[in-house]
Motif scaffolding. Structure first.
Motif, PDB file in Angstrom:
ATOM      1  N   UNK A  16       0.783  -1.231   0.000  1.00  0.00           N
ATOM      2  CA  UNK A  16       0.000   0.000   0.000  1.00  0.00           C
ATOM      3  C   UNK A  16       0.819   1.288   0.000  1.00  0.00           C
ATOM      4  N   UNK A  17       2.064   1.210   0.444  1.00  0.00           N
ATOM      5  CA  UNK A  17       2.931   2.387   0.508  1.00  0.00           C
ATOM      6  C   UNK A  17       4.337   2.009   0.069  1.00  0.00           C
ATOM      7  N   UNK A  18       4.986   2.911  -0.663  1.00  0.00           N
ATOM      8  CA  UNK A  18       6.400   2.744  -1.014  1.00  0.00           C
ATOM      9  C   UNK A  18       7.118   4.062  -0.765  1.00  0.00           C
ATOM     10  N   UNK A  19       8.313   3.994  -0.172  1.00  0.00           N
ATOM     11  CA  UNK A  19       9.192   5.155  -0.038  1.00  0.00           C
ATOM     12  C   UNK A  19      10.425   4.907  -0.905  1.00  0.00           C
ATOM     13  N   UNK A  20      10.670   5.763  -1.860  1.00  0.00           N
ATOM     14  CA  UNK A  20      11.923   5.706  -2.610  1.00  0.00           C
ATOM     15  C   UNK A  20      12.960   6.482  -1.803  1.00  0.00           C
ATOM     16  N   UNK A  21      14.104   5.854  -1.545  1.00  0.00           N
ATOM     17  CA  UNK A  21      15.076   6.434  -0.624  1.00  0.00           C
ATOM     18  C   UNK A  21      16.473   6.533  -1.217  1.00  0.00           C
ATOM     19  N   UNK A  22      17.172   7.578  -0.781  1.00  0.00           N
ATOM     20  CA  UNK A  22      18.586   7.754  -1.067  1.00  0.00           C
ATOM     21  C   UNK A  22      19.338   7.621   0.253  1.00  0.00           C
ATOM     22  N   UNK A  23      20.480   6.957   0.225  1.00  0.00           N
ATOM     23  CA  UNK A  23      21.269   6.775   1.439  1.00  0.00           C
ATOM     24  C   UNK A  23      21.767   8.113   1.971  1.00  0.00           C
ATOM     25  N   UNK A  24      21.515   8.373   3.252  1.00  0.00           N
ATOM     26  CA  UNK A  24      22.069   9.549   3.926  1.00  0.00           C
ATOM     27  C   UNK A  24      23.406   9.193   4.558  1.00  0.00           C
TER      28      UNK A  24
END
Length: 206
Positions: A132-140
């Motif tokens: 139901x939910x997706x977060x596209x992420x970049x490494x911090x």
């Protein structure tokens, strides 16, 4: 009962109760992609959100039992600087559990768990269809946590959410409806829970 962490058996407790006391915990179902293009999917239970401006999520990844000592998920994140968080719903509990099975780096866990991929908008790793939910992420950044007696350590992965996908079927009056999503949560031991009921508490004013 009081005991020092790691000394639970001295008090008649067969299993370490630490994780059973930090509950419920959201599950980070992370999809990554290796530099050679192999997709990886795995769940992690040491997970939460730490900030919202900008949005930052954190995942604790255990050392791998294999000789190289690093899980495919962590290696992919470190090498590509990208990953996707997929929210685990009740309906996908079996597939999530299947994707936790140890596999070699050349195995695509999407295929092993019978899951379809959806393309992401900003990052390369695909998303889990049906989540139901997706977060596209970049490494911090990554942080090496303290070593245990064997010299191994967890790694804290902090990622910035650069894109969000929400299935509109799980919105009510423009707000996320947890009772529609039925997100799965991790408890202790082999136990899980699911959100079926929500209670609202209005924060008091000063």
């Amino acid at each position: 009962m009081f005991f020092v962490p790691g000394k639970h058996k001295d008090h008649g407790l067969p299993y370490n109760p630490f994780k059973a006391c930090v509950l419920p915990r959201p599950i980070a179902w992370l999809s990554t992609q290796s530099i050679s293009g192999v997709c990886n999917l795995a769940p992690f239970s040491f997970f939460n959100a730490f900030a919202d401006e900008p949005p930052i999520i954190g995942v604790g990844i255990a050392p791998d039992s294999r000789e190289e000592g690093i899980k495919d998920t962590l290696r992919n994140i470190v090498e590509t600087k990208e990953f996707v968080f997929n929210l685990v719903s009740w309906e996908q509990r079996t597939a999530m559990n299947e994707s936790s099975k140890p596999a070699s780096a050349d195995v695509d866990e999407f295929e092993e768990a019978g899951l379809e991929k959806l393309p992401s908008q900003i990052v390369k790793p695909p998303r889990v269809k049906g989540a139901p939910v997706h977060f596209e992420c970049k490494l911090f950044k990554t942080v090496d946590l303290p070593k245990d007696e064997s010299g191994k350590h967890y790694t804290l992965v902090l990622g910035e959410v650069v894109g969000m996908h929400i299935d509109e079927a799980y919105l009510t009056d423009g707000m996320v409806d947890a009772t529609k999503m039925k997100p799965l949560a991790r408890l202790g031991y082999q136990d899980y829970s699911v959100v079926n009921e929500v209670v609202q508490l209005v924060r008091p004013s000063a």
